[in-house]
Scaffold this motif. Structure first.
Motif, PDB file in Angstrom:
ATOM      1  N   ASP A  57       2.555  -2.439 -19.274  1.00  0.00           N
ATOM      2  CA  ASP A  57       3.008  -1.080 -18.915  1.00  0.00           C
ATOM      3  C   ASP A  57       3.506  -1.078 -17.462  1.00  0.00           C
ATOM      4  O   ASP A  57       2.702  -1.138 -16.525  1.00  0.00           O
ATOM      5  N   TYR A  58       4.836  -1.010 -17.300  1.00  0.00           N
ATOM      6  CA  TYR A  58       5.378  -1.194 -15.952  1.00  0.00           C
ATOM      7  C   TYR A  58       4.950  -0.116 -14.952  1.00  0.00           C
ATOM      8  O   TYR A  58       4.569  -0.451 -13.821  1.00  0.00           O
ATOM      9  N   PRO A  59       4.954   1.180 -15.295  1.00  0.00           N
ATOM     10  CA  PRO A  59       4.508   2.176 -14.300  1.00  0.00           C
ATOM     11  C   PRO A  59       3.082   1.904 -13.784  1.00  0.00           C
ATOM     12  O   PRO A  59       2.824   2.028 -12.597  1.00  0.00           O
ATOM     13  N   THR A  60       2.178   1.523 -14.690  1.00  0.00           N
ATOM     14  CA  THR A  60       0.809   1.213 -14.249  1.00  0.00           C
ATOM     15  C   THR A  60       0.825  -0.010 -13.334  1.00  0.00           C
ATOM     16  O   THR A  60       0.200  -0.030 -12.270  1.00  0.00           O
ATOM     17  N   TYR A  61       1.575  -1.013 -13.761  1.00  0.00           N
ATOM     18  CA  TYR A  61       1.689  -2.261 -13.007  1.00  0.00           C
ATOM     19  C   TYR A  61       2.185  -1.973 -11.583  1.00  0.00           C
ATOM     20  O   TYR A  61       1.600  -2.430 -10.596  1.00  0.00           O
ATOM     21  N   ALA A  62       3.257  -1.191 -11.479  1.00  0.00           N
ATOM     22  CA  ALA A  62       3.879  -0.917 -10.179  1.00  0.00           C
ATOM     23  C   ALA A  62       3.008   0.015  -9.332  1.00  0.00           C
ATOM     24  O   ALA A  62       2.887  -0.179  -8.111  1.00  0.00           O
ATOM     25  N   LEU A  63       2.402   1.014  -9.989  1.00  0.00           N
ATOM     26  CA  LEU A  63       1.592   1.982  -9.226  1.00  0.00           C
ATOM     27  C   LEU A  63       0.394   1.291  -8.561  1.00  0.00           C
ATOM     28  O   LEU A  63       0.087   1.560  -7.392  1.00  0.00           O
ATOM     29  N   ILE A  64      -0.243   0.372  -9.271  1.00  0.00           N
ATOM     30  CA  ILE A  64      -1.392  -0.354  -8.689  1.00  0.00           C
ATOM     31  C   ILE A  64      -0.926  -1.167  -7.472  1.00  0.00           C
ATOM     32  O   ILE A  64      -1.538  -1.130  -6.400  1.00  0.00           O
ATOM     33  N   GLY A  65       0.178  -1.884  -7.665  1.00  0.00           N
ATOM     34  CA  GLY A  65       0.704  -2.702  -6.566  1.00  0.00           C
ATOM     35  C   GLY A  65       1.054  -1.855  -5.358  1.00  0.00           C
ATOM     36  O   GLY A  65       0.711  -2.189  -4.221  1.00  0.00           O
ATOM     37  N   TYR A  66       1.714  -0.725  -5.653  1.00  0.00           N
ATOM     38  CA  TYR A  66       2.193   0.128  -4.570  1.00  0.00           C
ATOM     39  C   TYR A  66       1.029   0.753  -3.781  1.00  0.00           C
ATOM     40  O   TYR A  66       1.028   0.752  -2.552  1.00  0.00           O
ATOM     41  N   LEU A 182       7.916  -7.840   3.850  1.00  0.00           N
ATOM     42  CA  LEU A 182       7.840  -9.233   3.417  1.00  0.00           C
ATOM     43  C   LEU A 182       6.616  -9.416   2.512  1.00  0.00           C
ATOM     44  O   LEU A 182       6.676 -10.098   1.489  1.00  0.00           O
ATOM     45  N   VAL A 183       5.531  -8.777   2.904  1.00  0.00           N
ATOM     46  CA  VAL A 183       4.300  -8.871   2.109  1.00  0.00           C
ATOM     47  C   VAL A 183       4.499  -8.208   0.742  1.00  0.00           C
ATOM     48  O   VAL A 183       4.010  -8.695  -0.279  1.00  0.00           O
ATOM     49  N   MET A 184       5.264  -7.136   0.724  1.00  0.00           N
ATOM     50  CA  MET A 184       5.552  -6.467  -0.557  1.00  0.00           C
ATOM     51  C   MET A 184       6.243  -7.448  -1.509  1.00  0.00           C
ATOM     52  O   MET A 184       5.952  -7.516  -2.699  1.00  0.00           O
ATOM     53  N   PHE A 185       7.116  -8.241  -0.937  1.00  0.00           N
ATOM     54  CA  PHE A 185       7.859  -9.234  -1.708  1.00  0.00           C
ATOM     55  C   PHE A 185       6.959 -10.416  -2.105  1.00  0.00           C
ATOM     56  O   PHE A 185       7.026 -10.916  -3.219  1.00  0.00           O
ATOM     57  N   LEU A 186       6.080 -10.836  -1.189  1.00  0.00           N
ATOM     58  CA  LEU A 186       5.279 -12.051  -1.398  1.00  0.00           C
ATOM     59  C   LEU A 186       4.004 -11.820  -2.208  1.00  0.00           C
ATOM     60  O   LEU A 186       3.364 -12.772  -2.629  1.00  0.00           O
ATOM     61  N   SER A 187       3.606 -10.573  -2.388  1.00  0.00           N
ATOM     62  CA  SER A 187       2.322 -10.308  -3.040  1.00  0.00           C
ATOM     63  C   SER A 187       2.455  -9.783  -4.465  1.00  0.00           C
ATOM     64  O   SER A 187       1.456  -9.423  -5.083  1.00  0.00           O
ATOM     65  N   GLY A 188       3.668  -9.714  -4.966  1.00  0.00           N
ATOM     66  CA  GLY A 188       3.840  -9.251  -6.338  1.00  0.00           C
ATOM     67  C   GLY A 188       3.531  -7.791  -6.527  1.00  0.00           C
ATOM     68  O   GLY A 188       2.819  -7.417  -7.467  1.00  0.00           O
ATOM     69  N   VAL A 189       4.019  -6.962  -5.615  1.00  0.00           N
ATOM     70  CA  VAL A 189       3.745  -5.525  -5.711  1.00  0.00           C
ATOM     71  C   VAL A 189       4.520  -4.910  -6.883  1.00  0.00           C
ATOM     72  O   VAL A 189       3.964  -4.168  -7.693  1.00  0.00           O
ATOM     73  N   PHE A 190       5.801  -5.246  -6.999  1.00  0.00           N
ATOM     74  CA  PHE A 190       6.637  -4.627  -8.040  1.00  0.00           C
ATOM     75  C   PHE A 190       7.109  -5.597  -9.129  1.00  0.00           C
ATOM     76  O   PHE A 190       7.720  -5.174 -10.086  1.00  0.00           O
ATOM     77  N   PHE A 191       6.875  -6.874  -8.918  1.00  0.00           N
ATOM     78  CA  PHE A 191       7.265  -7.844  -9.958  1.00  0.00           C
ATOM     79  C   PHE A 191       6.285  -9.023  -9.949  1.00  0.00           C
ATOM     80  O   PHE A 191       5.653  -9.289  -8.926  1.00  0.00           O
ATOM     81  N   ARG A 201       4.738 -18.470  -4.107  1.00  0.00           N
ATOM     82  CA  ARG A 201       3.409 -18.214  -4.673  1.00  0.00           C
ATOM     83  C   ARG A 201       2.303 -18.742  -3.748  1.00  0.00           C
ATOM     84  O   ARG A 201       1.265 -18.115  -3.580  1.00  0.00           O
ATOM     85  N   ALA A 202       2.601 -19.906  -3.114  1.00  0.00           N
ATOM     86  CA  ALA A 202       1.606 -20.497  -2.198  1.00  0.00           C
ATOM     87  C   ALA A 202       1.368 -19.562  -1.004  1.00  0.00           C
ATOM     88  O   ALA A 202       0.218 -19.313  -0.626  1.00  0.00           O
ATOM     89  N   VAL A 203       2.452 -19.044  -0.451  1.00  0.00           N
ATOM     90  CA  VAL A 203       2.310 -18.117   0.690  1.00  0.00           C
ATOM     91  C   VAL A 203       1.597 -16.847   0.222  1.00  0.00           C
ATOM     92  O   VAL A 203       0.686 -16.336   0.888  1.00  0.00           O
ATOM     93  N   GLY A 204       1.989 -16.362  -0.953  1.00  0.00           N
ATOM     94  CA  GLY A 204       1.391 -15.152  -1.508  1.00  0.00           C
ATOM     95  C   GLY A 204      -0.117 -15.282  -1.676  1.00  0.00           C
ATOM     96  O   GLY A 204      -0.865 -14.329  -1.435  1.00  0.00           O
ATOM     97  N   ASN A 205      -0.562 -16.476  -2.036  1.00  0.00           N
ATOM     98  CA  ASN A 205      -2.005 -16.686  -2.236  1.00  0.00           C
ATOM     99  C   ASN A 205      -2.811 -16.623  -0.946  1.00  0.00           C
ATOM    100  O   ASN A 205      -4.033 -16.494  -0.976  1.00  0.00           O
ATOM    101  N   ALA A 206      -2.125 -16.750   0.165  1.00  0.00           N
ATOM    102  CA  ALA A 206      -2.833 -16.661   1.455  1.00  0.00           C
ATOM    103  C   ALA A 206      -2.934 -15.213   1.948  1.00  0.00           C
ATOM    104  O   ALA A 206      -3.498 -14.956   3.001  1.00  0.00           O
ATOM    105  N   ILE A 207      -2.357 -14.296   1.168  1.00  0.00           N
ATOM    106  CA  ILE A 207      -2.395 -12.881   1.565  1.00  0.00           C
ATOM    107  C   ILE A 207      -3.438 -12.154   0.711  1.00  0.00           C
ATOM    108  O   ILE A 207      -3.367 -12.215  -0.527  1.00  0.00           O
ATOM    109  N   ALA A 212      -6.120  -8.825  -4.396  1.00  0.00           N
ATOM    110  CA  ALA A 212      -6.612  -7.464  -4.671  1.00  0.00           C
ATOM    111  C   ALA A 212      -5.810  -6.842  -5.811  1.00  0.00           C
ATOM    112  O   ALA A 212      -6.380  -6.221  -6.729  1.00  0.00           O
ATOM    113  N   ILE A 213      -4.504  -7.037  -5.793  1.00  0.00           N
ATOM    114  CA  ILE A 213      -3.650  -6.487  -6.855  1.00  0.00           C
ATOM    115  C   ILE A 213      -4.013  -7.114  -8.207  1.00  0.00           C
ATOM    116  O   ILE A 213      -4.166  -6.413  -9.215  1.00  0.00           O
ATOM    117  N   ASN A 214      -4.183  -8.434  -8.223  1.00  0.00           N
ATOM    118  CA  ASN A 214      -4.533  -9.123  -9.476  1.00  0.00           C
ATOM    119  C   ASN A 214      -5.825  -8.579 -10.059  1.00  0.00           C
ATOM    120  O   ASN A 214      -5.930  -8.340 -11.265  1.00  0.00           O
TER     121      ASN A 214
END
Lengths: 265, 324
Positions: A57-66, A182-191, A201-207, A212-214
């Motif tokens: 469910d994309y709205p749920t997915y995006a809302l949590i990230g956001y 940049l963090v929005m892009f690296l942490s999988g907020v919207f995708f 993904r390696a950089v994202g894992n250090a954030i 928290a989003i996962n």
């Protein structure tokens, strides 16, 4: 510390229009991303997204990230703009002169902002829940709240890095905003991050935000904490690491600041 | 007993933030100054802009770390005991933006009383007493942004007294104030020392202010103390010569650099091309000075002998007027 926080809140509410503009900007930002995502995925539900993340469910997915991204950026903005406001007012040095410890002053300065910011975030979240009919239950809320609190501790530590940097370099608002996006892009907020190259993904894992989003997305699809143990461990580890790093940076910055000056009265 | 003891205090500023592995040039702002201020004394640091007065105050108030030398405030070392010192001192900083303009006068003092850990049971009384003392009690609930410059400075002084400091630092306290407000501030400073027994270190570049207020004055120039005495003692340095003021027209001030006389420009009116020169000249030398000026194209409008002031002391010591 509470006096600093009270002072910030008092002055914030002397500009009531700021509250309205913050909520509107927050809603517009969220809504456009969700509608854009739905347009790309061809609807609200995506089996491709479900296959790669477990949540279709994309709205749920995006809302949590956001919402978590908002929580993540809140301490960074609080420190950066808190100090900048004091510098603009010309009151930073006069505060530093008081026997109140610098760290307490900074935390007080940021707490007021964080409190306001998170109330605004809550309003935007509820708006998103109502608009997109997000399936929210008391069970999910009770399970997600401890994760939000743990994540917030990690985010506070992360944000403290900026407290040190802003003491030293003063005007780092632009740098902070670049970093936030940049963090929005690296942490999988919207995708989902698994569509990204390995290094991203390696950089994202250090954030801490990524983990928290996962975890919160896992809570929404009914996973138990045990099933998300690796993300929980990573969040705890990163929280400790960033608190230590930021404390070191802060102490160093404080020392250098007494050599170069606080920015003048 | 001394409230302030300063020994060979030095401060250099880096031109850039000194990051690891970065070579940085340093600029010397204070070049080894020494002085003492007795308890209950009103001590002045007098010097032109950029002389090192504010840097000295910032070091003594623990806002800046010195590069060398040492200083003690009430027996506490400024490097090691910053927090102890901060509890016992306060500062009226230069400029009007040292208060929160979007808070009322009362809210400002309440905030500062909290961060100075004024006991809760004394807070209300202290704020009321201070606001009455500076004549702002009736305006206590008004936002500071609506205050005049003089009112803001009065509130800044009240703020600086919130922790009942033993030592008070005043950095150019009358800068930019109208005559009436400056008068109020000067009278208030006198009262602080005489009635409230505070030790005050004041910086100023107003000669008359230093002369009127201070028990002793250190004249500071280019980061060094070039003279230190009572105002009378300083003025005795030039009693063997007369102070002369000469009003001239059509004279380039740069020519004074090659002058054999100790003269400096104290006032300049670009619209009428008029200069007021001041310096020390023995009576017999006066015709020679006038001749020297005329030869360089100056039209002499008036020549007057004056009582020596601190301005003359500064000119004698540096060859410049303090306004430079």
């Amino acid at each position: 510390m509470l006096a600093v926080m009270e002072k910030e809140l008092r002055m914030f509410f002397r500009y009531p229009l700021r509250v309205v503009s913050s909520i509107i900007v927050g809603i517009v930002f969220l809504v456009q991303f969700i509608f854009f995502g739905q347009a790309v995925l061809g609807g609200r539900y995506s089996s491709m997204l479900a296959a790669s993340t477990g949540m279709g469910d994309y709205p749920t997915y995006a809302l949590i990230g956001y919402v978590l991204w908002w929580l993540f950026t809140s301490p960074i903005e609080a420190y950066i703009f808190g100090i900048r406001r004091e510098l603009q007012r010309g009151t930073l040095e006069i505060n530093m002169l008081a026997p109140l410890r610098t760290i307490k002053f900074l935390i007080g300065l940021s707490l007021g902002w964080i409190l306001i910011d998170n109330v605004l975030m809550g309003v935007v979240f509820l708006f998103g829940v109502c608009l997109f009919k997000i399936p929210l239950s008391w069970g999910i809320i009770l399970k997600a709240v401890p994760i939000f609190m743990l994540a917030f501790v990690a985010f506070l530590g992360f944000g403290m890095i900026f407290a040190g940097l802003v003491m030293l370099f003063k005007n780092i608002g632009a740098l902070g905003q670049i970093f936030e996006f940049l963090v929005m892009f690296l942490s999988g907020v919207f995708f989902p991050l698994n569509v990204m190259p390995y290094w991203v993904r390696a950089v994202g894992n250090a954030i801490p935000l990524t983990h928290a989003i996962n975890i919160v997305r896992g809570v929404f699809v009914g996973k138990s904490y045990a099933e998300m143990a690796s993300s929980l461990q990573a969040l705890l580890l990163l929280s400790t690491a960033y608190w230590l790093i930021s404390y070191g940076i802060f102490r160093w910055a404080e020392k250098i600041t007494r050599v170069v000056g606080y920015g003048g009265y | 007993m001394n409230a302030i003891e300063v020994r060979e205090l030095k401060k250099s500023y880096p031109k850039k933030i000194p990051l690891p592995l970065r070579r940085v040039e340093w600029i010397e702002a204070v070049k080894g100054i020494s002085f003492e201020v007795k308890k209950g004394e009103l001590f002045g640091l007098l010097g032109p802009n950029g002389a090192g007065k504010t840097t000295t105050i910032k070091m003594l108030t623990t806002l800046l770390e010195p590069t060398g030398g040492e200083a003690k405030i009430l027996g506490y070392d400024i490097k090691r005991d910053a927090r102890e010192i901060r509890k016992r001192i306060n500062l009226v900083a230069e400029g009007e933006r040292t208060l929160y303009w979007r808070l009322s006068a009362y809210e400002n003092l309440k905030y500062f009383s909290r961060i100075y850990y004024v006991p809760k049971n004394k807070e209300k009384g202290r704020i009321e007493e201070l606001l009455k003392l500076v004549g702002l009690w009736e305006r206590r609930n008004d936002l500071v942004m609506g205050f005049s410059r003089g009112m803001k400075q009065r509130l800044a002084i009240a703020k600086a007294l919130i922790n009942d400091p033993e030592v008070l630092f005043l950095d150019e306290p009358t800068l930019g104030l109208d005559v009436q407000s400056a008068l109020f501030v000067r009278e208030f400073i006198k009262k602080l020392v005489e009635e409230h027994k505070k030790t005050v270190l004041l910086t100023t570049h107003y000669m008359a202010e230093a002369e009127e207020l201070c028990d002793r004055i250190a004249i500071i120039d280019h980061g060094k103390i070039i003279a230190l005495d009572t105002p009378e003692g300083l003025k005795r340095m030039i009693t063997d010569e007369d102070a002369v003021e000469i009003k001239v027209k059509d004279f380039a001030p740069s020519k004074l650099e090659r002058s054999p006389f100790r003269m400096a420009v104290v006032k300049e009116d670009a619209s009428t091309n008029m200069l007021l020169l001041r310096g020390q000249v023995v009576e017999e030398e006066l015709p020679k000075l006038v001749e020297w000026l005329v030869r360089r194209g100056a039209k002499i409008l008036s020549v007057e002998q004056k009582e020596p002031t601190l301005e003359d002391v500064f000119i004698k010591l540096t060859g410049r007027a303090i306004r430079d």
